[in-house]
Design a protein around this motif. Structure first.
Motif, short mmCIF file in Angstrom:
data_model
loop_
_atom_site.label_atom_id
_atom_site.label_comp_id
_atom_site.label_asym_id
_atom_site.label_seq_id
_atom_site.Cartn_x
_atom_site.Cartn_y
_atom_site.Cartn_z
N VAL A 1 3.93 4.99 -6.10
CA VAL A 1 3.62 4.97 -7.55
C VAL A 1 2.57 5.91 -8.07
CG1 VAL A 1 2.89 3.50 -9.22
CG2 VAL A 1 4.22 2.53 -7.59
N HIS B 1 3.79 1.37 -0.93
CA HIS B 1 4.50 1.35 -2.61
C HIS B 1 3.55 2.03 -3.44
CE1 HIS B 1 7.09 0.42 -5.91
NE2 HIS B 1 6.13 -0.23 -6.27
N ARG B 2 2.27 1.54 -3.39
CA ARG B 2 1.00 1.99 -4.35
C ARG B 2 1.20 3.45 -4.33
NH1 ARG B 2 -4.82 -0.14 -4.08
NH2 ARG B 2 -4.55 0.32 -1.82
N GLU C 1 0.71 -1.24 -0.22
CA GLU C 1 -0.18 0.04 0.04
C GLU C 1 0.95 1.22 0.15
OE1 GLU C 1 -3.94 -1.59 2.22
OE2 GLU C 1 -2.76 -0.79 3.34
#
Lengths: 140, 140
Positions: free
Chosen positions: A91, A87-88, A85
DNA sequence: CTAGGGGTTTGAGCGCACTCTAAGTCAAGG
DNA sequence: CCTTGACTTAGAGTGCGCTCAAACCCCTAG
């Protein structure tokens, strides 16, 4: 499947596959009678996921952390979820920056295109003037 | 403006600014009486654009090429346009990959969330069973 | 006059993610 | 048997983009 075929099917080099194994991103591969790595199709899924993480800019260190949590079994699910999460979110931010930069790029390219059009028009006028001169010359 | 202020205003470090000058990404800065770099506001626009290129993953080599073309004057406009158009195409492709990977990430996170819900439900059932047992115990 | 806090240079060092080299093993085909 | 070619290892080397170190200079405030 031997390492060269796995390389072909994943787009990684055999060197890289060994490197990933060495650092712990890939599990130690089973060996055949001759001591050579012998892969199961299942590894393709894991490598595919690693490539997604890589595409999205996750550093190897963090993939490694994920891989270690994964190796520890189901009870690390929540930690893995949180890691993904976070990381998302990164991104998404990167994606937004990219989109903004793409607009800037479009604008910049447009100014070049416009400048070239103007040059083109100048050429045209020159061409027209030449024709007029030519016409006049032809008439005289 | 001195280098430290430029650093503050651009988010680059003074080290990086000198490095960029050294390799040719930034023009040689004017110096003040004491020989220290003294920047004009105008540099901010150029650095801003460089940062966009960097954000979008353009390697320094290529930014350098762009900078050199730029230094050669207006007649390199078409080359610069082509360079940016090629880069834009790469950025678009990268963007598409990122978006696809983001979907994969979403799906993956969902499976973790679902797994946690199931665990939660098991806890609940356990909890309910305990209550029922507790109730039965209380009745008896 | 001196200390502090900028700035300057050249050149070395670093973290990342591979990528390659050297020297060796092994199995199959001619 | 011999060659070929794919594999093995440990460890060195590469390219990128900074990042820092050392030694020095210069201005200003106390």
């Amino acid at each position: 499947m031997k390492i060269s075929e796995l390389a072909k099917r994943t787009g990684l080099s055999a060197h890289t596959i060994r490197y990933y194994e060495r650092i712990g991103l890939l599990p130690f591969a089973d060996r055949d009678a001759g001591g050579q790595r012998d892969y199961d199709e299942a590894i393709l899924v894991w490598i595919g996921f690693l490539k997604r993480l890589k595409t999205t800019g996750m550093p190897i260190r963090e993939m490694l952390l994920y891989a270690e949590l994964r190796a520890q079994g189901d009870q690390t699910g929540p930690q893995r979820r949180k890691l993904l999460e976070l990381h998302r979110e990164r991104v998404r931010e990167h994606l937004a920056e990219l989109e903004a930069s793409l607009l800037v790029l479009d604008t910049k390219i447009d100014t070049y295109v416009e400048a070239e059009k103007r040059t083109q028009n100048h050429d045209n006028s020159t061409q027209i003037r030449r024709n007029q001169i030519g016409a006049r010359a032809a008439r005289s």
